[in-house]
Design a protein around this motif. Structure first.
Motif, short mmCIF file in Angstrom:
data_model
loop_
_atom_site.label_atom_id
_atom_site.label_comp_id
_atom_site.label_asym_id
_atom_site.label_seq_id
_atom_site.Cartn_x
_atom_site.Cartn_y
_atom_site.Cartn_z
N PHE A 99 0.81 -1.22 0.00
CA PHE A 99 0.00 0.00 0.00
C PHE A 99 0.84 1.27 0.00
CE2 PHE A 99 -2.77 -3.32 1.54
CZ PHE A 99 -3.91 -3.10 0.79
N PHE A 100 2.12 1.14 0.34
CA PHE A 100 2.99 2.31 0.27
C PHE A 100 3.16 2.79 -1.17
CE2 PHE A 100 5.16 0.44 4.23
CZ PHE A 100 4.27 1.09 5.07
N ALA A 101 2.96 1.88 -2.12
CA ALA A 101 3.15 2.24 -3.53
C ALA A 101 1.91 2.86 -4.15
CB ALA A 101 3.54 1.00 -4.33
N THR A 102 0.76 2.74 -3.50
CA THR A 102 -0.49 3.17 -4.15
C THR A 102 -0.59 4.67 -4.41
OG1 THR A 102 -1.65 3.18 -2.02
CG2 THR A 102 -1.80 1.18 -3.33
N PRO A 103 -0.12 5.57 -3.54
CA PRO A 103 -0.23 6.99 -3.89
C PRO A 103 0.54 7.34 -5.16
CG PRO A 103 0.13 6.75 -1.54
CD PRO A 103 0.35 5.40 -2.14
N ALA A 104 1.76 6.82 -5.29
CA ALA A 104 2.56 7.12 -6.48
C ALA A 104 1.94 6.51 -7.73
CB ALA A 104 3.99 6.61 -6.30
N VAL A 105 1.49 5.26 -7.63
CA VAL A 105 0.87 4.61 -8.79
C VAL A 105 -0.42 5.33 -9.17
CG1 VAL A 105 -0.21 2.47 -9.61
CG2 VAL A 105 1.90 2.38 -8.28
N THR A 106 -1.19 5.75 -8.18
CA THR A 106 -2.42 6.50 -8.45
C THR A 106 -2.11 7.80 -9.18
OG1 THR A 106 -3.51 5.60 -6.49
CG2 THR A 106 -4.41 7.63 -7.41
N ALA A 107 -1.07 8.50 -8.73
CA ALA A 107 -0.70 9.76 -9.37
C ALA A 107 -0.31 9.55 -10.83
CB ALA A 107 0.46 10.41 -8.60
N VAL A 108 0.45 8.50 -11.10
CA VAL A 108 0.88 8.22 -12.49
C VAL A 108 -0.33 7.83 -13.34
CG1 VAL A 108 2.25 6.68 -13.93
CG2 VAL A 108 3.23 7.60 -11.83
N LEU A 109 -1.20 6.98 -12.80
CA LEU A 109 -2.39 6.59 -13.55
C LEU A 109 -3.29 7.79 -13.84
CD1 LEU A 109 -3.45 3.23 -11.79
CD2 LEU A 109 -2.38 3.51 -14.04
N ALA A 110 -3.44 8.67 -12.85
CA ALA A 110 -4.27 9.86 -13.05
C ALA A 110 -3.67 10.77 -14.12
CB ALA A 110 -4.40 10.63 -11.73
N TRP A 111 -2.36 10.86 -14.16
CA TRP A 111 -1.67 11.66 -15.16
C TRP A 111 -1.85 11.05 -16.56
CZ3 TRP A 111 3.57 10.46 -17.22
CH2 TRP A 111 4.03 11.46 -18.07
N LEU A 112 -1.73 9.73 -16.65
CA LEU A 112 -1.82 9.06 -17.94
C LEU A 112 -3.25 8.95 -18.47
CD1 LEU A 112 0.70 6.11 -17.39
CD2 LEU A 112 1.04 8.12 -18.85
N LEU A 113 -4.20 8.66 -17.57
CA LEU A 113 -5.55 8.31 -18.01
C LEU A 113 -6.55 9.45 -17.99
CD1 LEU A 113 -5.87 4.81 -16.26
CD2 LEU A 113 -5.19 5.31 -18.62
N ILE A 114 -6.40 10.36 -17.03
CA ILE A 114 -7.39 11.45 -16.95
C ILE A 114 -6.74 12.82 -16.94
CG2 ILE A 114 -9.20 10.06 -15.87
CD1 ILE A 114 -8.33 11.07 -13.16
N ALA A 115 -5.47 12.86 -17.31
CA ALA A 115 -4.75 14.12 -17.53
C ALA A 115 -4.69 15.01 -16.29
CB ALA A 115 -5.37 14.89 -18.70
N GLN A 116 -4.65 14.42 -15.10
CA GLN A 116 -4.43 15.23 -13.91
C GLN A 116 -2.94 15.56 -13.82
OE1 GLN A 116 -6.12 13.45 -10.36
NE2 GLN A 116 -8.14 14.26 -10.86
N PRO A 117 -2.58 16.83 -13.62
CA PRO A 117 -1.17 17.24 -13.65
C PRO A 117 -0.35 16.60 -12.54
CG PRO A 117 -2.55 19.02 -12.81
CD PRO A 117 -3.48 17.97 -13.33
N LEU A 118 0.89 16.32 -12.86
CA LEU A 118 1.83 15.74 -11.90
C LEU A 118 2.98 16.73 -11.76
CD1 LEU A 118 2.18 13.23 -10.17
CD2 LEU A 118 3.44 12.16 -12.04
N ARG A 119 2.80 17.69 -10.85
CA ARG A 119 3.77 18.77 -10.69
C ARG A 119 4.86 18.39 -9.69
NH1 ARG A 119 -1.32 21.24 -10.29
NH2 ARG A 119 -1.92 22.48 -12.11
N PRO A 120 5.98 19.11 -9.71
CA PRO A 120 7.09 18.80 -8.80
C PRO A 120 6.69 18.79 -7.32
CG PRO A 120 7.84 20.28 -10.52
CD PRO A 120 6.36 20.15 -10.68
N LEU A 121 5.88 19.77 -6.90
CA LEU A 121 5.49 19.83 -5.49
C LEU A 121 4.59 18.66 -5.11
CD1 LEU A 121 6.07 21.58 -3.07
CD2 LEU A 121 4.02 22.93 -3.59
N THR A 122 3.74 18.23 -6.04
CA THR A 122 2.91 17.05 -5.79
C THR A 122 3.77 15.81 -5.61
OG1 THR A 122 1.07 17.96 -7.07
CG2 THR A 122 1.06 15.59 -6.69
#
Length: 311
Positions: free
Chosen positions: A244-267
């Motif tokens: 479960f430690f990996a889920t936030p990072a994987v979620t962020a990447v999936l959101a960036w790839l699939l629904i175009a949510q930005p993945l900024r440096p501070l995030t």
């Protein structure tokens, strides 16, 4: 061969499926009101999980035990997902919600100190603080930041954590298969009441609504449930918990790839700091017997070993 295949593929598949729940949720609330999405999800998942529990002849709770399961279910399902889905509709990103939900074991440890008599170590307190800083960094970096959205995330986290501790305090040995079905079934009519009270049943995009609903039920509510229990039966709970430690990072990447949510440096920095806090908070504190008491079955099992409940 089956055990080797499970050991090789299952962890990665589980993390991706678990993380995908946040993406499906955002797609769903973008197509229909959040409570309508939640009602449909609970109703369908409840039917499927009930059929499964009946098929495997799970033992159903009754009497006072059932009352406790109902209360835990409303906290872990209705409060958690009602808050998170509403936050999604308020433009809180999938990465932030995943990170907040990932702090669940930290909050459980804090509650368990008073409710279950466990010791909260300085390292766990430090982990809680560091995790909170990570969430703050990730939230501040959001273009659609709102205090209401953050408050909803906190409410969802408290619902999940309180529900987990409540269940392990009063009904620690309920059959996980029946337990999960009851949790979802009791939450469906409550979500339905909110739909009727809100008066908004318009589905703006039926295709996206249906697709997200199918994914949430088939993959997140059923497949995740089965795979999680298969791993808990074959692997050490600590090993499963670390996934479960990996889920936030994987979620962020999936959101960036699939629904175009930005993945900024501070995030990205916030995710890294938040995961560090989660890791620190997961180390030490509870005794082995206490950890066993805190391990629920089914959906809540994930909650206890490190983190919620198939979304």
């Amino acid at each position: 061969m089956r055990n080797r295949l499970l050991e090789t593929i299952a962890p990665t598949a589980f993390v991706v499926m678990w993380s995908s729940a946040f993406i499906a949720g955002i797609i769903g609330v973008g197509a229909a009101p959040p409570m309508l999405v939640l009602f449909a999800r609970f109703a369908l998942a409840g039917a499927v999980l009930t059929l499964y529990a009946v098929a495997v002849r799970a033992k159903w709770p009754c009497g006072r035990e059932l009352v406790h399961v109902l209360i835990a279910g409303l906290l872990m399902q209705m409060v958690q997902f009602g808050a998170f889905y509403t936050a999604m509709a308020d433009h809180v990103s999938a990465a932030v919600i995943s990170l907040v939900q990932g702090l669940n074991p930290v909050v459980i440890a804090l509650f368990a100190g008073s409710v279950l008599g466990e010791t909260v170590t300085r390292r766990q307190w430090a982990g809680f603080g560091i995790g909170g800083v990570g969430v703050g960094l990730a939230v501040v970096d959001q273009s659609h930041f709102s205090a209401i959205g953050v408050a909803l995330c906190v409410a969802g986290l408290l619902g999940l954590s309180l529900g987990t501790v409540y269940q392990k305090r009063f009904v620690p040995h309920v059959d996980s298969r029946a337990n999960t079905a009851v949790h979802v079934l009791v939450s469906a009519p409550v979500a339905g009441i909110f739909v009727l009270a809100g008066g908004d049943t318009h589905i703006g995009d039926p295709i996206r609504f249906t697709g997200s609903l199918i994914w949430m039920v088939a993959i997140n509510a059923v497949a995740c449930f089965l795979l999680l229990n298969a791993m808990l039966n074959r692997f050490d709970a600590t090993r499963v918990g670390r996934l479960f430690f990996a889920t936030p990072a994987v979620t962020a990447v999936l959101a960036w790839l699939l629904i175009a949510q930005p993945l900024r440096p501070l995030t990205i920095a916030g995710l890294g700091v938040g995961v560090l806090g989660m890791v620190l908070a997961s180390r030490g504190g509870a005794t082995a017997s206490a950890r066993r008491r805190l391990r629920p079955g089914g959906e809540p099992a994930a909650t206890a070993v490190a983190h919620p409940v198939p979304r």
